[in-house]
Structures are given as C-alpha cells and as structure tokens.
Scaffold this motif. Sequence first.
Motif, mmCIF file in Angstrom:
data_model
loop_
_atom_site.group_PDB
_atom_site.id
_atom_site.type_symbol
_atom_site.label_atom_id
_atom_site.label_comp_id
_atom_site.label_asym_id
_atom_site.label_seq_id
_atom_site.Cartn_x
_atom_site.Cartn_y
_atom_site.Cartn_z
ATOM 1 N N ASN A 25 12.811 8.600 -8.090
ATOM 2 C CA ASN A 25 12.955 7.182 -7.810
ATOM 3 C C ASN A 25 13.399 6.520 -9.105
ATOM 4 O OD1 ASN A 25 12.693 4.511 -7.269
ATOM 5 N ND2 ASN A 25 10.616 4.614 -6.486
ATOM 6 N N LEU B 5 -4.439 -7.525 -6.105
ATOM 7 C CA LEU B 5 -3.226 -7.288 -5.306
ATOM 8 C C LEU B 5 -2.172 -6.559 -6.125
ATOM 9 C CD1 LEU B 5 -2.803 -10.585 -3.283
ATOM 10 C CD2 LEU B 5 -3.422 -8.359 -2.427
ATOM 11 N N PHE C 159 -2.715 -4.626 -8.676
ATOM 12 C CA PHE C 159 -3.197 -3.254 -8.844
ATOM 13 C C PHE C 159 -2.889 -2.434 -7.598
ATOM 14 C CE2 PHE C 159 -6.766 -0.209 -8.461
ATOM 15 C CZ PHE C 159 -6.528 0.523 -9.596
ATOM 16 N N MET C 160 -3.147 -3.028 -6.443
ATOM 17 C CA MET C 160 -2.860 -2.343 -5.178
ATOM 18 C C MET C 160 -1.396 -1.972 -5.091
ATOM 19 S SD MET C 160 -4.619 -4.359 -2.158
ATOM 20 C CE MET C 160 -6.310 -4.743 -2.268
ATOM 21 N N ALA C 161 -0.545 -2.936 -5.436
ATOM 22 C CA ALA C 161 0.888 -2.664 -5.323
ATOM 23 C C ALA C 161 1.274 -1.488 -6.219
ATOM 24 C CB ALA C 161 1.683 -3.907 -5.705
ATOM 25 N N VAL D 99 -0.705 0.936 -7.376
ATOM 26 C CA VAL D 99 -1.289 2.193 -6.911
ATOM 27 C C VAL D 99 -0.535 2.704 -5.683
ATOM 28 C CG1 VAL D 99 -3.353 3.227 -5.935
ATOM 29 C CG2 VAL D 99 -3.524 1.806 -7.925
ATOM 30 N N CYS D 100 -0.178 1.793 -4.788
ATOM 31 C CA CYS D 100 0.579 2.218 -3.606
ATOM 32 C C CYS D 100 1.914 2.821 -4.035
ATOM 33 C CB CYS D 100 0.816 1.053 -2.673
ATOM 34 S SG CYS D 100 -0.694 0.441 -1.982
ATOM 35 N N HIS D 101 2.510 2.215 -5.054
ATOM 36 C CA HIS D 101 3.765 2.758 -5.570
ATOM 37 C C HIS D 101 3.545 4.167 -6.116
ATOM 38 C CE1 HIS D 101 7.540 3.065 -7.611
ATOM 39 N NE2 HIS D 101 6.936 3.212 -8.765
ATOM 40 N N ILE E 80 1.260 6.280 -5.246
ATOM 41 C CA ILE E 80 0.996 7.229 -4.153
ATOM 42 C C ILE E 80 2.317 7.711 -3.563
ATOM 43 C CG2 ILE E 80 0.106 7.399 -1.796
ATOM 44 C CD1 ILE E 80 -2.172 5.674 -2.581
ATOM 45 N N LYS E 81 3.276 6.808 -3.502
ATOM 46 C CA LYS E 81 4.564 7.182 -2.906
ATOM 47 C C LYS E 81 5.416 8.023 -3.834
ATOM 48 C CE LYS E 81 6.953 4.603 -0.254
ATOM 49 N NZ LYS E 81 7.466 3.588 0.643
ATOM 50 N N TYR F 209 -4.495 12.568 -5.409
ATOM 51 C CA TYR F 209 -4.030 12.615 -4.031
ATOM 52 C C TYR F 209 -2.718 13.370 -3.978
ATOM 53 C CZ TYR F 209 -2.225 11.738 0.477
ATOM 54 O OH TYR F 209 -1.714 11.949 1.719
ATOM 55 N N TYR G 222 4.918 -1.665 2.499
ATOM 56 C CA TYR G 222 5.347 -0.671 1.520
ATOM 57 C C TYR G 222 4.652 0.667 1.751
ATOM 58 C CZ TYR G 222 6.754 1.089 -3.016
ATOM 59 O OH TYR G 222 7.291 1.837 -4.017
ATOM 60 N N ILE G 223 3.388 0.600 2.140
ATOM 61 C CA ILE G 223 2.647 1.836 2.410
ATOM 62 C C ILE G 223 3.181 2.508 3.668
ATOM 63 C CG2 ILE G 223 0.423 2.722 3.201
ATOM 64 C CD1 ILE G 223 0.213 2.241 0.444
ATOM 65 N N ASN H 266 1.117 8.744 3.004
ATOM 66 C CA ASN H 266 0.738 7.653 2.112
ATOM 67 C C ASN H 266 -0.479 6.921 2.635
ATOM 68 O OD1 ASN H 266 2.763 8.304 0.502
ATOM 69 N ND2 ASN H 266 4.072 6.591 0.999
ATOM 70 N N TRP I 24 -9.782 -3.344 -1.110
ATOM 71 C CA TRP I 24 -9.114 -2.055 -1.050
ATOM 72 C C TRP I 24 -9.298 -1.401 0.286
ATOM 73 C CZ3 TRP I 24 -5.750 1.351 -2.114
ATOM 74 C CH2 TRP I 24 -5.052 1.236 -3.291
#
Lengths: 504, 368
Positions: A222, A428, A430-432, A434-436, A438-439, A452, B138-139, B146, B281
């Motif tokens: 990416n 929020l 942080f979530m963004a 972390v989600c990034h 994970i992907k 993970y 996004y998830i 994911n 979360w």
Amino acid sequence: MFWKKKRLDQVDPDTPVKTIADLINQLKSNPDFTHFKHKGETFTCWVSFIQTMVDVDYIHRDIFPVLYSNRVHNIADAQATLPVEKIIRTKDMAVIQSKLLEGFIIIQENENRPDCLVIPSIKAQGRQVDQPEIETSIIGPRESFIESIDANINLVRKRIPIPQFSVEEMRVGKMSRTRVCILYVEGIANKENLNTIKQRITDLEIVNLIDATNLALLIADNSNSIFPQFLDTERPDRVAGAMCEGKIAVVVDGSPTALILPSTIVEFFAAYDDYFLAWPIASSYRLLRLFAIAFSAASSALYVAVLTYHYQLVPKDLMGTLIVSRSSVPYDPIIEVLLLEIMIELLREAGARLPTKVGQTIGIVGGIVIGTASVQAGVTSNILLIIIAMSALAAFITPNYRMATTIRFIRFPFIISAQILGLLGVALCFMAFVCHLIKLTSLGRPFIEPIYPVRVTDLKDAYIRLPLNQQTMRPLFLRSGDAHRSNQKRLLAKKGKHSPDIDE
Amino acid sequence: MKKINETHTVGPLAAFFIPQAMQIGVGFLSFASVVTKASGQDAWIAVLISGLSTLLVMWFILRLLENERKYGTPDLFSVHYRIFGKRIGAILNFLSFLYVIGFSVAYLRSIIEILQVEIFNQLSTLSFSILFCLIVWYIVIGGIRNILGVCLLSFIYLVPVFSTAIFVVPHAHFSNLLPIFDHGLQDILSSSFVSTFAYLGFEFLLFVYPFIKSPKDAKKWAYFGLLTTMYTYLMIVLLSILFFGQGELQNTIWPALTFWKSVRFPFLEHIDIICVIILLWNLVPVISLCSWVLARGIKFTFPNVKMKYSLIGILILTIVLTVLIQNGEQVKQVGALINNSGFIFIYLYIPLLLFCQWLKKILSGESA
C-alpha cells in the motif's frame, strides 16, 4: 480523453542502436570514450572502452601485453590467451552496448562488424566497509553496508557460507539500469514470496532507481500508507539473521541499505542488540520501546484533550501545578502544543540538513535557548516543554529511522483530533490507525502478525524476547519451507532425561 | 452465491471472538441495575440461568448449520430459502435484516447516549455517527478477516476495563449476598428475561459460520466464548451486589460508571471517561459485523448488487436511523424492542427452525 494529452514520443533507452558504427559515432564526442586501432605484426584490432569506467591500470598490465604479443593471430586466439575469466564473444548489439557502458572493453577485428570480444574490467570505486551510522549498536558486529552491491553481497554471503544461498540479479530503471539483487536461502525462503518480489520488481516502470528505500516505496503493498512495510537495514548481520529465518533480502547497487521482506510491525521496534543481551534485559528494553512509542504518539494529544475538555480527570494537586505553569500562557493548549511541536520538528530537520559540525551546535543552542526562553517569555508552559522534549526523545528510540519519522508524523493527526473531540477524538483517531494497520499487508502477509492473526510461537520474539534456545520455530507468517529452526527432539535428547535433585 | 474462497475464511478461533465481541458491550454498563430490579441479591442466579440457556441455543444453532452443510452454504439466508421456498424465505430474510439493523442502531445510539451524558453534552449524534461509520466502512471493505481482527482487538482492549473490577475488593460487603434464594422463581426468571439483551449477539454466528475454517474445532471455541461471557457477566453482577447497597444499585442507571468514578490513581482523579472511551472499541466490531451481514444478505437476495456499493447504503441508513432516535427514553424503548425480538429470535425461532428443518427432511423422505 482531452485531458490526457499525447506525450511526445519518448526515447526508450532500452532499444539498442542499430549498428556498432552508430554506437561508436554516438559516443565519439565524449572525451572519456577511447576508440583506437591497434596494428600489430600478427593481429590488427579496434579497441574501445570508456576511460572513466574501466580500470586503466589493469588493462595496461594484463590485457594489452597479451593482445599485442605475437601469439595472437585472430580474435579467437585473443579470447583463448587473455588471462581474464568471463570473456564474452558476441554479435548482440544490446549486450555490446550495455556492457560497454558498464565498463567492459570491446575488441573488434573489423570496425564495422559487430562480432567482438567483451572483456570485463570494471573499476571498483567506493568507500571501505565502515561502522554503521544509523543503526548503531554498543556490542555486536560493527560492519555496515556500503554503496557497492558486490561488497554488500560479500558481507552477507560470508555469514551464510552454504550452497543454498542464492542470488538473483535483475536490472531496474530505464535510464539508470540499476543492478538489483535478491538474496535468499533456497529451501527456507517461501517460493510464493520470492515470486511476488520478482514480479513486483520486474513490473516496475521507472526511469531511475536510486536507493533501496526508494525501491521499498515503489514495491510496497500500500504505497499510500505512512507505515513503512519493508524493513530497511544497514547491518549485514541483521540481513543474514533474517535470511536464516526464511526472509528475503533485496540489495540495490549504489545503496548502503538492504531491504528485508516480508516484515511485520514488531520488527521495526526490535534493535539487533536485543539478541546480544540476556532475555529478561532484552525483553524489558523492548517493552520500554513500546511504552516510548505509545508515549510519543499520544502524550501531546492527551495534553490537549485533557486541558481543553477533561480537566476533571486531573487530580487536585496536579491541577495546581498545571495552573501555575500555564497561568502566563495567553492562549489555548492546542496553539501551545503546535508551536512547540513545530519548533522541535524544525530543530530535527535543521539537525539533519546542516553539516555535522554546525548541526550539533545548532541543535544544542536551539534546544536550550529556545526552550528556556519560550518558557520565560510565557509563550509555553514548562510542563508541556518537558512532555514535548520527552516525546521527541521517545520517538527516536525506534531503531528504524523510517518508522521513527512515521511516529513523529502520527502525532499531528492525534493533536488535531484531540482539539476537535477531546479524548473521543483521540480514540477515533487511534481506531482509524489501528484499522489501517489491521488491513495492511507486507508482501501479502499480515503486517501486525503476531497480534492479528494471533501466532503464539511468533509472540516469543515480539514484545518480549524469550531465550534463544526456546525459539525453535521460524516465524510462522513467512510460511517458510522448513518451519523448524532446530530439531526439538535432539535438543531434548542432549539435555538428558531427568534433572538432578539438590546436591546430587 | 459463489463458493467462498479459502483466502477469505477465518480460523476456528473466530467462533470465540466474534460472538464474544458481539455480546459484551454497552449492555454491561446498565446490566447490574436492570437485572437486580426484580430479584435483588439473587440476580446472579438469573444471570447464570440465562447464560446456561445460551449454551443450549448455541447447540441448536450449530446443529442447524451442520445439518445445512450438505445442502449448500450453511448460513441463515440459505436455510430460509431452502426450507420455506424463495418467497417466504425472502420475507424471513427481510425480517432478519430488520433485526440486524435494529441491533446495530440500538447499540450505536445507546453508546452515543452514554457519551452525551458522560463526556460531551452537546455531542451531535449525526456527526459522531458519520465519523464512526467512516471507520466502519474502512473495516468492512477489507472483508471478514479485518472484522475478525477488530473483534480480537476489542477483546484485548476490554481486558483492562474488566480488570478494574479488582478495585471493588477492598470495598466489598459479602453480607450483601445474603439471604440467598430469597426470591421466587418468577422473579428470577423475569430477571433472566431482561438480561437477554446483554447476552444477545452470539446468534450472529448464523451468518458468519460458512466463513469459518475447520468448523469442528470452532464448536468448542463457540461454547468457550459463551462461557467467558457468562463468567464476565456473573462477575459484574456479583461485584455490583457486593459494592452497592440494593436500593442504591436499582436507582443507578449505569452502576459500572458510578463504580469507575470511585477508582482513583495518583495522576487520574477517576477513570470513568477513559473506560467509556475504551468501550467505544467494542462498538467497532458490532457495527462492522452488522453492516457486513446486511451487505452479504443483500447480495444473497439480489446477486447483482455488489457488497461494496450496498455497504454505503447500509451505513447511510444506519446513520439516519440513529439520528431519528432523539432522547434517552427512546433509546430505552428501542433497547427493549431489540431485547424482546432477540428473545423471540433465539429462544423461539431458532428451535422452531431446527424443527422445520427436521420436518422438511422427514417429508422429503430422506433416510436419517
């Protein structure tokens, strides 16, 4: 479409010139191109080379004496008698052109015929193997890669002297024709990974390739991500260690760094020193680094959030200190934080760009003078100054420079979201991120792998480093050809069956 | 529907983390006060009963899905289609869509309600849900893997929140538990009924099951996940009974928050805001999985609609529905509605569905 104007026909350097006479004519005007006719008693030939690319001493000492001697009658004789290995006899214009430009000598019998000998005589130039400057370590080997790809391969190969060590070479860049070598241990490195890398490198459509980190950006999974997905290192010992785990290394000519692929995020926070220290100490250093990174990314954002919205979270005594320190500051915490953060960024950037000797002085002077003066002037509070300085230090605890810059960068989105939504904004943001993460993948393998998907055996060498003799498995995410590092049975057999009792 | 590619499947541990993440959530903040309303200090028995009953329902679900495996994809949509035919099946699928979106909206809105009470009084429901749905989008475009990743992380992040329970111990009054068995069966069962909302969520395995590799191993993880949830809730109820007096407990809306207000650190006055924010979360996997299930269901019904496009519509619908719920009273009503329909869904509808499946097998004259 109308916005896609047709470009001018591009000159493609890949296409060879049509005849050898064209090539010679094209090069003739260059002062460093040597092209002359040698007329001997038995043998007449045309010699051409680029003076700045070849080792002239070597030609005069080893090649010309043979060529001028009476033993040589024709070009085949020359090939047989020259004391040089890897002489190519070819008519292929593409080979002739590329070799000539790399520093080979071309010998022709007839100036206009492409039948010729191509003799290697490349001048090796560059600095000596030196101490690492970016990934320094207190103990352990002190060799680092240099700009010459051959020397770099030598540094790695001497650490893995087995026949399975394989090197594959390719050229990247339409104009730069940079040599790129893929190093791996056959049978351990995953074939799929290897093919992916080769595919990605050969598919590159670029004009010039300068550095390995440049290549890392180009072949990343990416390319929009702020996280580096391939580990870059200047330590040959680290590369050799990674290759023994089943990873693949990529070295680029002219670049003092090697890439290790695929990598996971925890590797960016592991210094190679960790393997030279006892495991409890190494583990606590790793945990310290983890804490430092969390602190560095979040501290100034938390300061903004807490002081702007959630002051009820601060205990009374601490609140008093904060109020005293902030009483003379005339504006919101966000302005204060941004001011100091940008100041620290300026210092860092100036320190990196200035010449070494000036840079240090400027850094110290800037840090001390600006820091103290800004507090005394009442522009910032001194508590914030401590926080910001500590978080700047903490960011550079990261052993990898590219990751350190990411950590430095990440705090700005956090600060801004903290100003907008307080702790909620921090969460929020942080979530963004972390989600990034994970992907994110590295060469198709999950980037945050031991977390993970959960791999317990890989966690032994992640946040903590367990004793080396307990790490009998290669990292699972690599899907290495041989999953076991050492034979568990033999390891147990050597230890013996029972442990003795006290005083036995 | 196309066969599921192996690169898009998840390991058997998913059967642990997905129901777990769906179950534990905002419900547990108000859990203790809701449950103790009818049965007082005996509420833990009620929680134990409904926890054990979820194990039974899980057995039904797994049985239903395993029976379905030989006819095609083992998920609820195809079960409906196969047993009831296309028309009635589609209606039933639509009803389950309504349940799923209700679940997701009720969840999102109730956490926004808590945020509005605890952190920002003027937090706009609209802007927060838009921001949140962006993250969810996004998830979900990354697929089930994911979503499982977020489930796992939410489990990890919730561990510190639950370990704050250790601070109860110095203030525990064990005599609060006495007298045991003071309440009648009816009181206890009515407590069990209201605790269903907290336990709801594990039925989402009905939709995820075809994506789980090696379903044999997954079974034990599914039961283990339910036991973990039961243990967590049991602990919360017991500790709340030990910490609060009965009258106080029933008059508090969110006992967990009240408890967190009393926890103090040298550099933190109280931790309720931090715990609520960590709890956010837990919202991510719930909304993501609900949206994923809906998008998949829409694709099942209309195979031409791509999931990535229908997902946007679903998220917009979620935002609109969330904004429509305006105050705390309505949040409560929606919660009760989901509680009732969830109760009917897991305790009545799933056994009925298993029975219909059996009946269909008998009627079509297959040998057992």
